[in-house]
Scaffold this motif. Structure first.
Motif, PDB file in Angstrom:
ATOM      1  N   LYS A 119       0.856  -1.185   0.000  1.00 51.17           N
ATOM      2  CA  LYS A 119       0.000   0.000   0.000  1.00 51.17           C
ATOM      3  C   LYS A 119       0.891   1.233   0.000  1.00 51.17           C
ATOM      4  O   LYS A 119       1.718   1.409   0.893  1.00 51.17           O
ATOM      5  CB  LYS A 119      -0.910  -0.002   1.238  1.00 51.17           C
ATOM      6  N   ASN A 120       0.736   2.066  -1.023  1.00 55.12           N
ATOM      7  CA  ASN A 120       1.543   3.290  -1.154  1.00 55.12           C
ATOM      8  C   ASN A 120       3.039   2.984  -1.072  1.00 55.12           C
ATOM      9  O   ASN A 120       3.800   3.677  -0.389  1.00 55.12           O
ATOM     10  CB  ASN A 120       1.144   4.318  -0.090  1.00 55.12           C
ATOM     11  N   ASN A 121       3.431   1.886  -1.752  1.00 51.69           N
ATOM     12  CA  ASN A 121       4.833   1.469  -1.815  1.00 51.69           C
ATOM     13  C   ASN A 121       5.423   1.121  -0.453  1.00 51.69           C
ATOM     14  O   ASN A 121       6.642   1.229  -0.243  1.00 51.69           O
ATOM     15  CB  ASN A 121       5.686   2.543  -2.501  1.00 51.69           C
ATOM     16  N   LEU A 122       4.566   0.704   0.456  1.00 54.16           N
ATOM     17  CA  LEU A 122       4.996   0.179   1.747  1.00 54.16           C
ATOM     18  C   LEU A 122       4.266  -1.144   1.971  1.00 54.16           C
ATOM     19  O   LEU A 122       3.267  -1.439   1.317  1.00 54.16           O
ATOM     20  CB  LEU A 122       4.669   1.163   2.880  1.00 54.16           C
ATOM     21  N   TRP A 123       4.787  -1.946   2.906  1.00 54.51           N
ATOM     22  CA  TRP A 123       4.157  -3.229   3.220  1.00 54.51           C
ATOM     23  C   TRP A 123       3.483  -3.156   4.587  1.00 54.51           C
ATOM     24  O   TRP A 123       4.077  -2.712   5.572  1.00 54.51           O
ATOM     25  CB  TRP A 123       5.192  -4.356   3.226  1.00 54.51           C
ATOM     26  N   TYR A 124       2.237  -3.605   4.629  1.00 50.83           N
ATOM     27  CA  TYR A 124       1.472  -3.645   5.866  1.00 50.83           C
ATOM     28  C   TYR A 124       1.034  -5.088   6.119  1.00 50.83           C
ATOM     29  O   TYR A 124       0.551  -5.764   5.206  1.00 50.83           O
ATOM     30  CB  TYR A 124       0.232  -2.753   5.777  1.00 50.83           C
ATOM     31  N   GLU A 125       1.194  -5.525   7.361  1.00 52.80           N
ATOM     32  CA  GLU A 125       0.787  -6.895   7.676  1.00 52.80           C
ATOM     33  C   GLU A 125      -0.735  -6.981   7.794  1.00 52.80           C
ATOM     34  O   GLU A 125      -1.386  -6.085   8.347  1.00 52.80           O
ATOM     35  CB  GLU A 125       1.427  -7.369   8.978  1.00 52.80           C
ATOM     36  N   ILE A 126      -1.287  -8.049   7.257  1.00 54.49           N
ATOM     37  CA  ILE A 126      -2.714  -8.326   7.411  1.00 54.49           C
ATOM     38  C   ILE A 126      -2.901  -9.068   8.729  1.00 54.49           C
ATOM     39  O   ILE A 126      -2.307 -10.127   8.945  1.00 54.49           O
ATOM     40  CB  ILE A 126      -3.245  -9.163   6.231  1.00 54.49           C
ATOM     41  N   GLN A 127      -3.713  -8.501   9.602  1.00 59.43           N
ATOM     42  CA  GLN A 127      -3.861  -9.045  10.946  1.00 59.43           C
ATOM     43  C   GLN A 127      -5.322  -9.377  11.241  1.00 59.43           C
ATOM     44  O   GLN A 127      -6.236  -8.906  10.572  1.00 59.43           O
ATOM     45  CB  GLN A 127      -3.338  -8.036  11.977  1.00 59.43           C
ATOM     46  N   VAL A 128      -5.512 -10.199  12.263  1.00 62.77           N
ATOM     47  CA  VAL A 128      -6.854 -10.573  12.708  1.00 62.77           C
ATOM     48  C   VAL A 128      -7.310  -9.590  13.776  1.00 62.77           C
ATOM     49  O   VAL A 128      -6.559  -9.256  14.697  1.00 62.77           O
ATOM     50  CB  VAL A 128      -6.870 -12.006  13.277  1.00 62.77           C
ATOM     51  N   GLY A 129      -8.533  -9.108  13.632  1.00 66.41           N
ATOM     52  CA  GLY A 129      -9.086  -8.186  14.619  1.00 66.41           C
ATOM     53  C   GLY A 129     -10.575  -8.412  14.799  1.00 66.41           C
ATOM     54  O   GLY A 129     -11.150  -9.366  14.258  1.00 66.41           O
ATOM     55  N   LEU A 130     -11.195  -7.540  15.562  1.00 67.62           N
ATOM     56  CA  LEU A 130     -12.632  -7.619  15.827  1.00 67.62           C
ATOM     57  C   LEU A 130     -13.349  -6.433  15.193  1.00 67.62           C
ATOM     58  O   LEU A 130     -12.889  -5.294  15.274  1.00 67.62           O
ATOM     59  CB  LEU A 130     -12.909  -7.625  17.330  1.00 67.62           C
ATOM     60  N   LYS A 131     -14.470  -6.715  14.556  1.00 66.43           N
ATOM     61  CA  LYS A 131     -15.338  -5.674  14.024  1.00 66.43           C
ATOM     62  C   LYS A 131     -16.776  -6.102  14.272  1.00 66.43           C
ATOM     63  O   LYS A 131     -17.187  -7.180  13.835  1.00 66.43           O
ATOM     64  CB  LYS A 131     -15.093  -5.469  12.528  1.00 66.43           C
ATOM     65  N   ASN A 132     -17.507  -5.270  14.994  1.00 68.99           N
ATOM     66  CA  ASN A 132     -18.875  -5.626  15.391  1.00 68.99           C
ATOM     67  C   ASN A 132     -18.898  -6.970  16.114  1.00 68.99           C
ATOM     68  O   ASN A 132     -19.773  -7.810  15.902  1.00 68.99           O
ATOM     69  CB  ASN A 132     -19.803  -5.659  14.172  1.00 68.99           C
TER      70      ASN A 132
END
Length: 235
Positions: A47-60
């Protein structure tokens, strides 16, 4: 799992080893069949020439996947910008890399070879994470711990991190044909009763045909630098 294995293999003399240091100091033949696909992976999205880890979280109050708030780095990501675009996902298995290094050390020090048979590709690009139960696809958050989570194997990462020589990646069908599976099947047909012919032909097709396991599964050989690649594989 080990308890179940001991029950099913009770007629055989099998040893379970918890530490690779306990492997006898002799040439070793190691076979990993659908092993590496079951190891944990980390996923990273560009994303935008950077790397972001995909993580597990809570939503609703429900488990979901999302990007980390801060970018991250990993040695395996350093060369991936030239072949990826924003939004692309790369999977890295730290456990697989660690184990491949251990296997390579054993082979280089003691001789022998390793055969790695699994589904995947030479290079990882894109999300391959899936959940399976009774051979059916499930949501990855459906009954955590009750379904099998799996990812395609990045064979290049295994090969290049092993520190030893490695073969060309070969489809399972080609590998088995080089070893003479069709000759073996024909011999079985010749010496078996007609009622068994259908199952022999079906088994041969399942293992070798491109529409079944023949191209889905790949084979990689690891071996000492001063040796030749295992039978059925090319340097």
């Amino acid at each position: 799992l080990r308890s179940e294995q001991k029950t099913k293999l009770s007629k055989f003399n099998v040893n379970w080893i918890d530490d690779d240091l306990l492997i006898p100091k002799i040439p070793t033949l190691l076979i990993a069949n659908e092993f590496f696909d079951a190891l944990p992976v980390n996923q990273y999205q560009r994303k935008n020439n950077l790397w972001y880890e995909i993580q597990v979280g809570l939503k609703n109050n429900q488990l979901t996947l999302g990007l980390s708030h801060r970018p991250t780095t990993h040695p395996e990501l350093e060369g991936r910008f030239s072949e990826s675009m924003d939004g692309d996902i790369v999977e890295i298995s730290n456990d697989a890399i660690r184990i491949s290094k251990s296997i390579g050390k054993i082979i280089n020090n003691q001789g022998g070879c390793a055969l790695i048979i699994d589904y995947g590709d030479w290079h990882s690009l894109g999300s391959t994470l899936q959940a399976l139960k009774s051979h059916k696809s499930k949501n990855i958050f459906d009954k955590p711990g009750k379904v099998d989570l799996t990812c395609h194997v990045d064979f290049e990462a295994l090969a290049k991190n092993s520190g030893c020589a490695y073969s060309r990646l070969t489809t399972q069908g080609v590998f088995l044909e080089r070893l003479g599976i069709s000759d073996r099947a024909n011999q079985l047909l010749k010496n078996s009763k007609p009622k068994n012919h259908k199952s022999i032909i079906s088994a041969h097709r399942r293992l070798t045909h491109p529409d079944e396991m023949g191209t889905l599964f790949k084979v990689l050989g690891l071996y000492a630098r001063n040796e030749s690649s295992p039978a059925g594989l090319l340097n």
